[in-house]
Design a protein around this motif. Structure first.
Motif, PDB file in Angstrom:
ATOM      1  N   TYR A  74      15.710  43.652  14.199  1.00 27.15           N
ATOM      2  CA  TYR A  74      16.355  44.730  13.460  1.00 27.15           C
ATOM      3  C   TYR A  74      16.791  45.794  14.464  1.00 27.15           C
ATOM      4  O   TYR A  74      15.969  46.292  15.244  1.00 27.15           O
TER       5      TYR A  74
ATOM      6  N   LEU B 140      20.850  47.026  11.506  1.00 26.17           N
ATOM      7  CA  LEU B 140      21.590  45.769  11.540  1.00 26.17           C
ATOM      8  C   LEU B 140      20.579  44.647  11.683  1.00 26.17           C
ATOM      9  O   LEU B 140      19.706  44.696  12.555  1.00 26.17           O
TER      10      LEU B 140
ATOM     11  N   ASN C 266      19.547  40.200  10.317  1.00 33.05           N
ATOM     12  CA  ASN C 266      20.058  38.901   9.892  1.00 33.05           C
ATOM     13  C   ASN C 266      19.051  38.254   8.947  1.00 33.05           C
ATOM     14  O   ASN C 266      17.980  38.807   8.674  1.00 33.05           O
TER      15      ASN C 266
ATOM     16  N   ALA D 184      19.524  39.612  17.840  1.00 33.23           N
ATOM     17  CA  ALA D 184      20.828  40.264  17.709  1.00 33.23           C
ATOM     18  C   ALA D 184      21.599  40.181  19.016  1.00 33.23           C
ATOM     19  O   ALA D 184      21.042  40.405  20.094  1.00 33.23           O
TER      20      ALA D 184
ATOM     21  N   THR E 226      23.683  45.719  19.591  1.00 29.52           N
ATOM     22  CA  THR E 226      22.852  46.774  19.021  1.00 29.52           C
ATOM     23  C   THR E 226      23.623  48.092  19.085  1.00 29.52           C
ATOM     24  O   THR E 226      24.483  48.262  19.971  1.00 29.52           O
TER      25      THR E 226
END
Length: 218
Positions: free
Chosen positions: A18, A27, A29, A96, A99
């Motif tokens: 996160y 953000l 998934n 991610a 970022t």
């Protein structure tokens, strides 16, 4: 349960990361962490010393596993590299790729008449590639590739580009497999060829994958 991995040290990363935008938003998934946790559980049951670096998931810690909880890609990067050296690294986490450059210390408020919000994103560190290039490189570096199309092609490119030993490719976005599901199907690709595993439960696939790893480590 076989002790075929007795004395082997394995580091597994699992789950999402996160990337915080502000104290209320991030953000992320859809990775559930189930595949990585199944691999960690199966490896420990086979006698391996297992370190599990887990993103933000709601899963119990497998028996006999040392768990390190992280939230962001930066934290996962630090935790994985600090867990080296090991015999095998299995990067099952969905880390991610980008970022936010800046994290707001306060909740970003919508302004009157505002129709858009611009976020500047920067690339995160490539954990798999760094582990593969590390002076403490494990004997086996295994990646995962979650794709929606051209699964084998994209995975093979990732295998070569990051200098991995194996990559486990799966197609996401379809019912009964991939993120959030209890079942999955993997295409395990190496420089020598490829092998299809499943469809099966993620626990079964973890056992089949570890059979392949045990053969290579032997």
């Amino acid at each position: 349960m076989s002790a075929a991995l007795a004395g082997v040290r394995i580091v597994v990363s699992a789950g999402p990361t996160y990337e915080d935008i502000d104290p209320a938003r991030f953000l992320g998934n859809r990775s559930s962490g189930k595949m990585g946790f199944a691999v960690a559980a199966e490896a420990a049951a086979r006698g391996a010393q297992v370190v599990l670096v887990a993103g933000p998931v709601h899963l119990p810690t497998p028996a006999g596993v040392q768990r390190i909880d992280v939230r962001s890609a930066r934290q996962m990067h630090a935790a994985v590299l600090s867990a080296l050296p090991c015999d095998a690294y299995i990067g099952a986490a969905a880390v991610a790729d980008f970022t936010p450059r800046m994290t707001s210390p306060q909740k970003i408020k919508k302004q009157a008449g505002q129709e858009t919000l611009m976020l500047e994103l920067v690339k995160t560190s490539d954990i798999l590639a760094e582990v593969a290039a590390s002076p403490q490189r494990p004997r086996l570096v295994v990646g995962f590739a979650a794709e929606t199309e051209q699964v084998a092609e994209y995975a093979r490119d990732k295998l070569l580009r990051k200098r991995l030993d194996l990559i486990c490719a799966n197609q996401v976005g379809q019912a009964g497999a991939g993120f959030e599901s209890d079942d999955n199907a993997l295409l395990v690709i190496s420089a020598e060829g490829q092998q299809a595993l499943g469809p099966a439960s993620k626990q079964t696939l973890a056992g089949q994958l570890l059979d392949l790893l045990a053969e290579r480590l032997a």
